[in-house]
Design a protein around this motif. Structure first.
Motif, PDB file in Angstrom:
ATOM      1  N   SER A  28       0.864  -1.190   0.000  1.00 44.27           N
ATOM      2  CA  SER A  28       0.000   0.000   0.000  1.00 44.27           C
ATOM      3  C   SER A  28       0.891   1.227   0.000  1.00 44.27           C
ATOM      4  O   SER A  28       2.022   1.185   0.488  1.00 44.27           O
ATOM      5  N   SER A  70      -4.140   7.509  -1.808  1.00 49.94           N
ATOM      6  CA  SER A  70      -3.719   6.276  -1.151  1.00 49.94           C
ATOM      7  C   SER A  70      -4.419   5.106  -1.818  1.00 49.94           C
ATOM      8  O   SER A  70      -5.539   5.241  -2.329  1.00 49.94           O
ATOM      9  N   THR A  71      -3.763   3.981  -1.813  1.00 48.23           N
ATOM     10  CA  THR A  71      -4.347   2.790  -2.423  1.00 48.23           C
ATOM     11  C   THR A  71      -3.666   1.539  -1.893  1.00 48.23           C
ATOM     12  O   THR A  71      -2.478   1.575  -1.526  1.00 48.23           O
ATOM     13  N   LEU A  72      -4.427   0.447  -1.823  1.00 44.53           N
ATOM     14  CA  LEU A  72      -3.838  -0.861  -1.639  1.00 44.53           C
ATOM     15  C   LEU A  72      -3.299  -1.328  -2.985  1.00 44.53           C
ATOM     16  O   LEU A  72      -3.729  -0.857  -4.038  1.00 44.53           O
TER      17      LEU A  72
END
Length: 652
Positions: free
Chosen positions: A39, A56-58
């Protein structure tokens, strides 16, 4: 939100106002060339303090997510998330033309660099700022430098540790507070230049397997090859170089990329060629054979002597060697040193009662005997008659180098700690000749720090430390040649040890910190065990060079994973050019467990005058334990001569 507002409240001067990109990554492991980003979060802030973006991101790493108990990211949770190459463009746009900021910035930078390389893209970062390094300069009165600890100290709320987005928001608050403190102390920001690197620098490579045998020396005329011999090849060969290397390694030989005085034989079909290896072999008297002879000898390689097995630690310790331990001084065998090195004085230590103790290595120091430091103890509120400067951290300004070095030595003798830069932990300032002309004096006056002349250090009476902030635990102050055990936490594996060297910022020279992984013969086993700016990580990732700023570099050592042949890790520093350490001044060494741990030991080394290279410290095996020794031995020659003394020719 503005930089000038109460909520942000950081200086808006050119020194501290930049376009910032605050970054945090959660990863499947700790080795950037092997592990993957799970992430990522990026928050951008302008010079005026206004937040300009957030993302933001996984990520689906395509591999096992690793320590789920740390980051909470299971394979099921990551399934269906984008891959890094699908979001690399957006992340790159947010990083472009901004200073990358992270807590342990080299970690995040290296992981992003490898991920961008896998996506066949460049990481668009030209500068980075590490909030760990910045706070090591500020030196707040905290027990460690972990993100949560600093957040509590600076009053920044933290909701979800190891959540990339929340960690990035916490980082923003820590950056604001740290910049305020840096401005209060008039500290230069430890910005690290990040020039474009070749893609191969970030491409995973299989680690080289260390040779299992000791080097038996040079090939005798007409004699056989023996396992462990160091072999180098130069020039054109009839057989593919990879085939020759593969056959030699399979036979137990140690293939080297350079020639040194430890090389057993050079293989070449052109003995009169002018290659660097051939010239070095001629200068060192290394035997030379042709390819046909080498292949014939490969058919009958004699059995070698395996590296001595090293038992796993059988004990755990919670504190260094007691002050009352005796220090016997039997004769020892000197360790190999570069040509022209000063005479060495043997130093030994007490025998362990828990395991057999091997012969003690030699300290290259003009002072006989190694001081055994006192254990870490709670900071004393005031000094005592025996240690009147206990709890004081003293900055010495002015004076010629010899006088300043003597003053810092006197501070340590009186139980204090010698500082080399102005920080929040400095309690007193000593002015020697022309010290009042130091640019930091205006800031010292504004901070109302006590200022003394040199005669203050002759007073034997206990001195009140006043209202200076106190840590629950203070690092031991090691003298030159001081030794301490590296503690192992009870019930937990040995931590990585971070040996950080720092110095006063320089404008006319660069200082490089390096490390050598040495075997029982005081040699590097193979070239890749010389760690420097061009090769900042050992093949297995057990020793790494980390850059926290232009006046700070760290050698990180995973002692639990070092190859069995490694008996010692030597940390040294070298100056590029004609400047000497006498001009640079003192070098401070700090040893901490983990990258965000507070130092358990600290030393100020400033005995050098005309030297351009200096041995700073060494971590070495002592029976089942590892120990740290401060060294402080300088040499007038350059880094190339120092490296040759340990079996590496950096000219190649």
């Amino acid at each position: 939100m503005s930089l000038a507002s109460a909520s942000f409240d950081v200086p808006a001067t050119d020194h501290y106002a930049h376009d910032w990109a605050l970054v945090d990554v959660e990863t499947s492991g700790l080795v950037a060339r092997r592990d993957r980003v799970l992430s990522v979060a990026v928050v951008t802030i302008g010079p005026d303090g206004e937040q300009t973006g957030e993302f933001s991101t996984l990520l689906d790493p395509g591999c096992d997510p690793g320590p789920v108990h740390v980051h909470g990211l299971t394979a099921e949770r990551l399934r269906g998330a984008p891959t890094f190459d699908q979001v690399a463009g957006r992340i790159g746009a947010m990083l472009q033309d901004r200073v990358l900021v992270a807590h342990n910035a080299q970690f995040d930078y290296d992981f992003l660099a490898h991920e961008f390389a896998r996506a066949r893209m460049w990481l668009p970062v030209s500068q980075r700022l590490c909030t760990l390094a910045l706070n090591r300069q500020v030196d707040p009165p905290t027990d460690d430098m972990k993100l949560g600890t600093l957040a509590a100290h600076y009053g920044v709320p933290q909701q979800h540790a190891h959540d990339a987005l929340d960690d990035t928001r916490v980082l923003a608050g820590i950056l604001r507070a740290s910049l305020r403190q840096a401005a209060r102390l008039d500290l230069p920001l430890p910005l690290v230049a990040c020039p474009p690197r070749a893609e191969s620098r970030f491409t995973p490579q299989p680690p080289k397997t260390p040779c299992a045998y000791r080097n038996p020396g040079r090939l005798a005329p007409g004699g056989p090859l023996r396992q462990g011999m160091k072999i180098a090849i130069t020039g054109e060969t009839a057989h593919a170089r990879a085939e020759l290397v593969g056959r030699a390694v399979a036979a137990g030989l140690n293939m080297m990329a350079s020639v040194s005085r430890h090389t057993s034989v050079l293989v070449t079909n052109e003995p009169a060629c002018d290659s660097t290896k051939a010239r070095r072999a001629l200068a060192e008297g290394v035997p030379v054979i042709d390819e046909h002879t080498f292949l014939r000898l490969l058919a009958d390689v004699r059995t070698g002597t395996a590296h001595e097995a090293t038992a796993a630690p059988a004990v755990t310790i919670a504190s260094p060697v007691p002050e009352s331990s005796p220090v016997p001084e039997p004769a020892t065998t000197p360790a190999p040193a570069p040509a022209s090195a000063p005479a060495q004085v043997p130093v030994t230590e007490p025998e362990s009662t828990t395991a057999p103790v091997p012969a003690e290595p030699v300290l290259p120091s003009p002072s006989p005997g190694a001081a055994v430091p006192v254990p870490r103890q709670p900071a004393d509120p005031v000094g005592s008659l025996d240690n009147p400067l206990a709890g004081h951290r003293v900055l010495v300004l002015g004076g010629v180098h010899a006088d300043a070095a003597a003053a810092r030595t006197r501070v340590v003798e009186l139980g204090g700690s010698a500082a080399i830069n102005l920080s929040a932990s400095v309690t007193d300032v000593v002015l020697l000749a022309r010290g009042e002309e130091d640019r930091r004096m205006s800031r010292i006056t504004a901070l109302e720090l006590p200022v003394h002349d040199g005669h203050w250090l002759t007073a034997p009476a206990a001195i009140d430390r006043g209202t200076a902030a106190v840590r629950a635990q203070k690092p031991q102050v090691l003298p030159r040649g001081g030794v301490t055990d590296l503690p192992v936490p009870h019930g937990r594996p040995a931590p990585d040890w971070y040996i950080t060297a720092s110095w006063a910022p320089q404008t006319d020279c660069e200082i490089d910190v390096v490390a050598f992984l040495l075997d029982e013969d005081e040699q590097v086993t193979f070239d890749e065990e010389f760690i420097f700016y061009g090769a900042p990580e050992s093949p297995a990732g057990t020793v790494r060079l980390l850059t926290g700023g232009p006046a700070e570099q760290t050698i990180a050592v995973d002692v639990a994973s070092l190859p069995p042949a490694t008996r010692k890790v030597v940390v040294a520093a070298a100056i590029d050019g004609v400047t000497t350490f006498g001009t640079v001044g003192a070098i401070q060494i700090g040893a901490a467990a983990g990258n965000s741990g507070a130092p358990i030991a600290r030393a100020t080394l400033d005995a050098a005058t005309t030297e351009r290279t200096m041995l700073l410290a060494e971590i070495y095996r002592r029976g089942p334990l590892w120990r740290l020794r401060t060294v402080g031995q300088g040499y007038d020659h350059g880094l190339d001569a120092l490296a040759r003394g340990y079996g590496v020719d950096i000219a190649d």
